[in-house]
Scaffold this motif. Structure first.
Motif, PDB file in Angstrom:
ATOM      1  N   LEU A  85       0.805  -1.218   0.000  1.00  0.00           N
ATOM      2  CA  LEU A  85       0.000   0.000   0.000  1.00  0.00           C
ATOM      3  C   LEU A  85       0.843   1.274   0.000  1.00  0.00           C
ATOM      4  O   LEU A  85       0.300   2.377   0.023  1.00  0.00           O
ATOM      5  N   GLY A  86       2.150   1.119   0.017  1.00  0.00           N
ATOM      6  CA  GLY A  86       3.035   2.278   0.008  1.00  0.00           C
ATOM      7  C   GLY A  86       2.975   3.089   1.290  1.00  0.00           C
ATOM      8  O   GLY A  86       3.139   4.306   1.280  1.00  0.00           O
ATOM      9  N   LEU A  87       2.739   2.405   2.400  1.00  0.00           N
ATOM     10  CA  LEU A  87       2.671   3.084   3.695  1.00  0.00           C
ATOM     11  C   LEU A  87       4.062   3.166   4.305  1.00  0.00           C
ATOM     12  O   LEU A  87       4.958   2.409   3.945  1.00  0.00           O
ATOM     13  N   ASN A  88       4.208   4.056   5.229  1.00  0.00           N
ATOM     14  CA  ASN A  88       5.527   4.307   5.800  1.00  0.00           C
ATOM     15  C   ASN A  88       5.523   4.067   7.309  1.00  0.00           C
ATOM     16  O   ASN A  88       5.855   4.962   8.074  1.00  0.00           O
ATOM     17  N   GLY A  89       5.093   2.878   7.716  1.00  0.00           N
ATOM     18  CA  GLY A  89       5.080   2.550   9.128  1.00  0.00           C
ATOM     19  C   GLY A  89       3.777   2.866   9.828  1.00  0.00           C
ATOM     20  O   GLY A  89       3.652   2.655  11.027  1.00  0.00           O
ATOM     21  N   ASP A  90       2.771   3.352   9.085  1.00  0.00           N
ATOM     22  CA  ASP A  90       1.497   3.722   9.701  1.00  0.00           C
ATOM     23  C   ASP A  90       0.821   2.543  10.394  1.00  0.00           C
ATOM     24  O   ASP A  90       0.357   2.674  11.526  1.00  0.00           O
ATOM     25  N   LEU A  91       0.760   1.415   9.732  1.00  0.00           N
ATOM     26  CA  LEU A  91       0.145   0.230  10.334  1.00  0.00           C
ATOM     27  C   LEU A  91       1.090  -0.447  11.314  1.00  0.00           C
ATOM     28  O   LEU A  91       0.659  -0.965  12.342  1.00  0.00           O
ATOM     29  N   PHE A  92       2.368  -0.445  10.995  1.00  0.00           N
ATOM     30  CA  PHE A  92       3.357  -1.120  11.843  1.00  0.00           C
ATOM     31  C   PHE A  92       3.393  -0.506  13.243  1.00  0.00           C
ATOM     32  O   PHE A  92       3.544  -1.211  14.232  1.00  0.00           O
ATOM     33  N   ARG A  93       3.231   0.812  13.334  1.00  0.00           N
ATOM     34  CA  ARG A  93       3.218   1.477  14.648  1.00  0.00           C
ATOM     35  C   ARG A  93       2.035   1.039  15.497  1.00  0.00           C
ATOM     36  O   ARG A  93       2.094   1.070  16.721  1.00  0.00           O
ATOM     37  N   LEU A  94       0.951   0.639  14.857  1.00  0.00           N
ATOM     38  CA  LEU A  94      -0.243   0.203  15.585  1.00  0.00           C
ATOM     39  C   LEU A  94      -0.177  -1.255  16.032  1.00  0.00           C
ATOM     40  O   LEU A  94      -0.951  -1.674  16.882  1.00  0.00           O
TER      41      LEU A  94
END
Length: 78
Positions: free
Chosen positions: A49-58
């Motif tokens: 999804l081209g995310l930059n740690g947004d989900l990983f932090r959660l």
């Protein structure tokens, strides 16, 4: 948050599942909070999804939100 990111990317659950090599069902379970995402799943989804740690932090704060169907009326009664 996963559902929001997926829909913003214009992907269905099936399409995201194909990209990260998992089932549409697994994507749905994680989105609904019925299954806790693994570290490897989260990394794969972030990349897709081209995310930059947004989900990983959660990830440390995620938990399964399962409540028996028979219990759903009791909070209102209480």
């Amino acid at each position: 948050m996963l559902k929001n990111a997926r829909t913003a990317a214009g992907l269905s659950q099936v399409a995201l599942g194909n990209i990260v090599s998992c089932s549409e069902s697994l994507i749905g379970l994680v989105e609904r909070g019925q299954r806790k995402p693994t570290k490897s799943f989260t990394i794969a989804v972030e990349s897709a999804l081209g995310l930059n740690g947004d989900l990983f932090r959660l990830l440390p704060n995620t938990r399964v939100m399962s409540v028996p169907k028979w219990f759903s009326e009791w909070p209102a009664v209480e």
